[in-house]
Design an enzyme around this catalytic site. Structure first.
Site, PDB file in Angstrom:
ATOM      1  N   HIS A 157      39.879  46.918  38.393  1.00  0.00           N
ATOM      2  CA  HIS A 157      39.933  47.146  39.837  1.00  0.00           C
ATOM      3  C   HIS A 157      40.930  46.154  40.433  1.00  0.00           C
ATOM      4  CE1 HIS A 157      38.724  48.149  43.836  1.00  0.00           C
ATOM      5  NE2 HIS A 157      38.156  46.992  44.080  1.00  0.00           N
ATOM      6  N   ASN A 169      33.372  32.999  43.966  1.00  0.00           N
ATOM      7  CA  ASN A 169      32.486  34.161  43.824  1.00  0.00           C
ATOM      8  C   ASN A 169      31.719  34.134  42.501  1.00  0.00           C
ATOM      9  OD1 ASN A 169      33.054  35.082  46.335  1.00  0.00           O
ATOM     10  ND2 ASN A 169      34.366  36.775  45.710  1.00  0.00           N
ATOM     11  N   ASN A 175      29.163  43.352  55.371  1.00  0.00           N
ATOM     12  CA  ASN A 175      29.684  44.703  55.621  1.00  0.00           C
ATOM     13  C   ASN A 175      29.329  45.689  54.511  1.00  0.00           C
ATOM     14  OD1 ASN A 175      30.856  44.234  58.101  1.00  0.00           O
ATOM     15  ND2 ASN A 175      32.778  43.507  57.222  1.00  0.00           N
ATOM     16  N   ARG A 212      39.769  57.371  46.498  1.00  0.00           N
ATOM     17  CA  ARG A 212      40.986  57.156  47.291  1.00  0.00           C
ATOM     18  C   ARG A 212      42.138  58.003  46.760  1.00  0.00           C
ATOM     19  NH1 ARG A 212      40.304  50.558  47.954  1.00  0.00           N
ATOM     20  NH2 ARG A 212      39.072  50.657  49.871  1.00  0.00           N
ATOM     21  N   THR A 262      30.887  42.629  44.108  1.00  0.00           N
ATOM     22  CA  THR A 262      31.710  41.467  44.480  1.00  0.00           C
ATOM     23  C   THR A 262      32.994  41.412  43.649  1.00  0.00           C
ATOM     24  OG1 THR A 262      29.660  40.292  44.963  1.00  0.00           O
ATOM     25  CG2 THR A 262      31.636  38.943  44.731  1.00  0.00           C
ATOM     26  N   ASN A 263      34.082  41.049  44.309  1.00  0.00           N
ATOM     27  CA  ASN A 263      35.392  40.935  43.655  1.00  0.00           C
ATOM     28  C   ASN A 263      35.678  39.513  43.177  1.00  0.00           C
ATOM     29  OD1 ASN A 263      36.540  43.515  43.668  1.00  0.00           O
ATOM     30  ND2 ASN A 263      36.996  43.369  45.858  1.00  0.00           N
TER      31      ASN A 263
END
Ligand code: NAD
Length: 301
Positions: free
Chosen positions: A174, A94, A10, A150, A118-119
């Site tokens: 984050h 990850n 996505n 945001r 990537t988180n």
């Protein structure tokens, strides 16, 4: 300019779509462990470019050879947290993907700039930095632009005013400890605190912090258009060497990445700008950096 994206899911495909529409580069490479997915999305995006009369070469593969000598490589490969999975288990899964990707980037595009998406983001910047052995100015994380965007959106919604009239910055990690810098929140030339009550501002901050989770709740997966817009801004800043400031996760001399106000150029990080934090914000930032150091020690033990 040539931009590669690792992970054609996505976020990765949305990045490719925006970079194409905004004509930021002449070539895009999509690399995914699922070769057919990368090839299919590259084909679809090539059709989109043809319809829009945009001359851009887009290829997909599972072979890292495709990114040989590319200028920027965006890492979006990885998983989002599944039900019941601990933050640590996700981070380990990850970290393995990001470290393999970063090693391949170092092999095939040793002069590139890496943008990590990537988180968990700040930890993954640390992982990419270590696995690539790149200089710290060459490894940059994208999240602060998303979090700040945001926050700006929430301010404009509350005041029913144009978002272009609003300003706000989110710094630090984050995650839940992100710092929505009060002095940065403005509407026009006015401080937000001159226009809204503290209670209203706290509401804005709360809705902003939880807006990522809201998207997951509604859609079952995390956001991708917003994150892709953040990646676009970083790529444009690198390409144009604009003097604009952005919020990116980068390392200072401590080599611990966190969201800082920066300027970028063709070598990656050009400058870290001092953010002028209050004592309370400074203490919160230090606390979240200390937590990241603990987290790094857990992942690397
Ligand atoms: N930094 C941010 O602000 C931000 C915002 C949104 C999402 N994210 C993170 O971005 C990551 C990707 O999210 P998404 O929604 O695109 O997920 P997704 O599942 O749609 O896409 C991930 C892609 O990575 C690929 N992949 C997995 N392992 C790979 C490997 N070893 N090599 C190459 N490709 C591999 C998968 O095949 C998949 O296509 C997640 O970690 C998510 O949490 C970060």
């Amino acid at each position: 300019m040539k931009i590669a994206i690792i992970g054609a899911g996505n976020v990765g495909a949305s990045c490719a779509s925006l970079l194409t529409c905004k004509s930021v580069c002449e070539q895009i490479a999509l690399i995914d462990i699922n070769a057919n997915l990368a090839k299919a999305k590259a084909l679809d995006l090539s059709h989109m470019a043809a319809i829009l009369d945009l001359d851009i070469k887009i290829n997909g593969s599972d072979d890292y050879e495709l990114l040989r000598d590319f200028d920027i490589v965006v890492i979006t490969a990885g998983f989002a947290r599944k039900d019941g999975q601990s933050r640590e288990d996700l981070a380990k899964a990850n970290a393995s993907i990001v470290s393999q990707s970063a090693a391949q980037i170092a092999k095939f595009a040793p002069n590139s700039i890496i943008i990590v998406v990537t988180n968990p983001l700040d930890l993954m910047v640390y992982v990419a930095l270590n696995a690539s052995k790149f200089k710290p100015n060459k490894v940059i994380g994208m999240a602060g632009e998303l979090d700040s965007g945001r926050l700006k959106f929430q301010i404009s919604s509350q005041l029913n005013t144009n978002v272009t009239n609003c300003n706000a910055i989110c710094l630090g990690m984050h995650n839940d400890s992100m710092i929505c810098q009060k002095s940065s929140m403005k509407v026009g030339e006015k401080a937000l605190s001159d226009v809204l009550s503290d209670e209203d501002i706290q509401g804005i901050i709360h809705r902003s912090r939880t807006s990522g989770a809201k998207i997951v709740e509604l859609m079952g997966t995390s956001a991708f258009y917003g994150p892709a817009a953040g990646v676009l801004k970083l790529c444009q800043s690198i390409k144009n060497e604009s003097n604009n400031t952005l919020v990116c996760s980068v390392c200072d001399d401590s080599l611990i990445p966190t969201g800082r106000v920066v300027k970028l150029d063709k070598n990656g990080l050009k400058e870290i700008v001092e953010p002028n934090l209050t004592n309370e914000e400074e203490a919160k930032l230090q606390n979240s950096i200390d937590n990241l150091i603990l987290f790094i020690n857990t992942i690397y033990k």
